[in-house]
Design an enzyme around this catalytic site. Structure first.
Site, mmCIF file in Angstrom:
data_model
loop_
_atom_site.group_PDB
_atom_site.id
_atom_site.type_symbol
_atom_site.label_atom_id
_atom_site.label_comp_id
_atom_site.label_asym_id
_atom_site.label_seq_id
_atom_site.Cartn_x
_atom_site.Cartn_y
_atom_site.Cartn_z
ATOM 1 N N HIS A 49 1.213 -1.378 -0.017
ATOM 2 C CA HIS A 49 -0.395 0.283 0.033
ATOM 3 C C HIS A 49 0.766 1.187 0.373
ATOM 4 C CE1 HIS A 49 -3.368 -2.546 2.605
ATOM 5 N NE2 HIS A 49 -2.651 -3.327 1.365
ATOM 6 N N HIS A 100 -9.207 -2.257 -3.942
ATOM 7 C CA HIS A 100 -7.358 -2.107 -3.426
ATOM 8 C C HIS A 100 -7.365 -3.296 -4.582
ATOM 9 C CE1 HIS A 100 -5.606 -2.610 0.196
ATOM 10 N NE2 HIS A 100 -5.439 -4.105 -0.316
ATOM 11 N N ASP A 108 -3.359 -2.877 -4.806
ATOM 12 C CA ASP A 108 -2.108 -3.864 -5.172
ATOM 13 C C ASP A 108 -1.193 -4.363 -5.778
ATOM 14 O OD1 ASP A 108 -2.876 -4.607 -1.884
ATOM 15 O OD2 ASP A 108 -4.443 -6.061 -2.070
ATOM 16 N N HIS A 113 -0.659 -11.535 -4.733
ATOM 17 C CA HIS A 113 0.923 -10.875 -4.863
ATOM 18 C C HIS A 113 2.010 -11.931 -4.857
ATOM 19 C CE1 HIS A 113 -0.485 -7.893 -2.174
ATOM 20 N NE2 HIS A 113 -1.265 -8.630 -1.029
HETATM 21 ZN ZN LIG Z 1 -4.022 -5.072 -0.102
#
Ligand SMILES: [Zn+2]
Length: 286
Positions: free
Chosen positions: A82, A239, A243, A266
């Site tokens: 973030h 969001h 990311d 991720h």
């Molecule tokens: Zn996040």
């Protein structure tokens, strides 16, 4: 292509807060950095040389519910995405991030507090032009049902799609075209989220210890638990886009390319960068 100067911040600025997963209180200071420094984390609770971790995809060591970078000396910083997204969104090339613990504070679960911090510090235009990574060929990567592809484009674009089996989220899609205003208005305020039925498991794994309704959207079988509700009707996909941007800035430079991502996370975000840079004909630094 238009030439843009490199940018850093004008002055030092600090904040403190709790780590989402570690639950530890940490303080973080952003400082101006010289041209061609990039984004560099420094653990102030460790010895000088061993404390430096460059924000680069090659240094990513963990991707479970957040992105962690480490160096050869075992220094690490987790949940950097973030803050990385805020630095990207504010157009910052060079910055030092001093932190006295192993995890970036989660603040309110979004990038907005970091954008505010950078705006308060001010932006300093530096005396050298920015180099960007231009995507030259289409690259695709899949990981089970997750897919990311990137192809040449004249600007940075992300089309992101999520598909949760949970009734409250289901399928959401967001197309993001990069401009500063759109980052600040459309993405920076989107908060991280979690599911009530997973909390116990996360705690057993040593995760989400600092999580609360102050720093995450909590979803149960009836809907959003947070009294204030959502900041955007599709805050979840926004969001995930935030990311994605934070993770891709670990390329070390701004990327010019059109990304399409389905169920990105991720781990696959990091694999994608490895894939791009492993193929010399797929990109160039200009
Ligand atoms: Zn996040």
């Amino acid at each position: 292509m238009i030439t843009v100067s490199q940018r850093t911040i004008s002055s030092k600025i600090s904040c403190c807060g709790i780590g989402l997963h570690s639950g530890l209180n940490v303080s973080l200071t952003l400082s101006p950095a010289p041209v061609d420094t990039g984004v560099v984390f420094r653990r102030t609770d460790m010895l000088a040389l061993a404390a430096i971790i460059e924000a680069n995809y090659k240094n990513v060591s963990e991707t479970t519910l957040g992105t962690t970078i480490s160096n050869l000396y075992g220094a690490k910083v987790s949940t950097i995405e973030h803050l990385m997204a805020a630095i990207w969104g504010c157009g910052i090339d060079n910055i030092f991030i001093d932190i006295n613990g192993p995890e970036v504070p989660i603040m309110d679960g979004s990038s907005e507090p970091f954008v505010f911090l950078i705006e308060c510090a001010g932006i300093h235009i530096q005396d050298k032009s920015r180099r960007v990574i231009e995507i030259m060929e289409k690259i695709s990567i899949t990981d089970n049902d997750k897919v990311i592809s990137v192809e040449p484009s004249r600007e940075f674009v992300v089309d992101l799609h999520i598909d949760f089996s949970h009734e409250q989220i289901k399928q959401q899609k967001f197309d993001y075209h990069s401009t500063y205003a759109s980052f600040k208005n459309d993405l920076s305020r989107a908060r991280t989220f979690g599911f009530k039925h997973e909390i116990e498991k996360l705690h057993q794994m040593g995760l989400a210890r600092g999580g609360s309704l102050e720093n995450a959207i909590l979803v149960d079988e009836k809907g959003v638990v947070n009294k204030e509700g959502l900041r955007y009707s599709n805050e979840f996909v926004r969001h995930k886009t935030l990311d994605f941007i934070g993770d891709t800035y670990l390329a070390g430079h701004y990327i010019i390319g059109h990304f399409s991502a389905s169920k990105a996370g991720h781990a696959i975000n990091n694999k994608m960068l490895h894939q791009i840079f492993s193929k010399q004909s797929a990109w160039r630094l200009v």
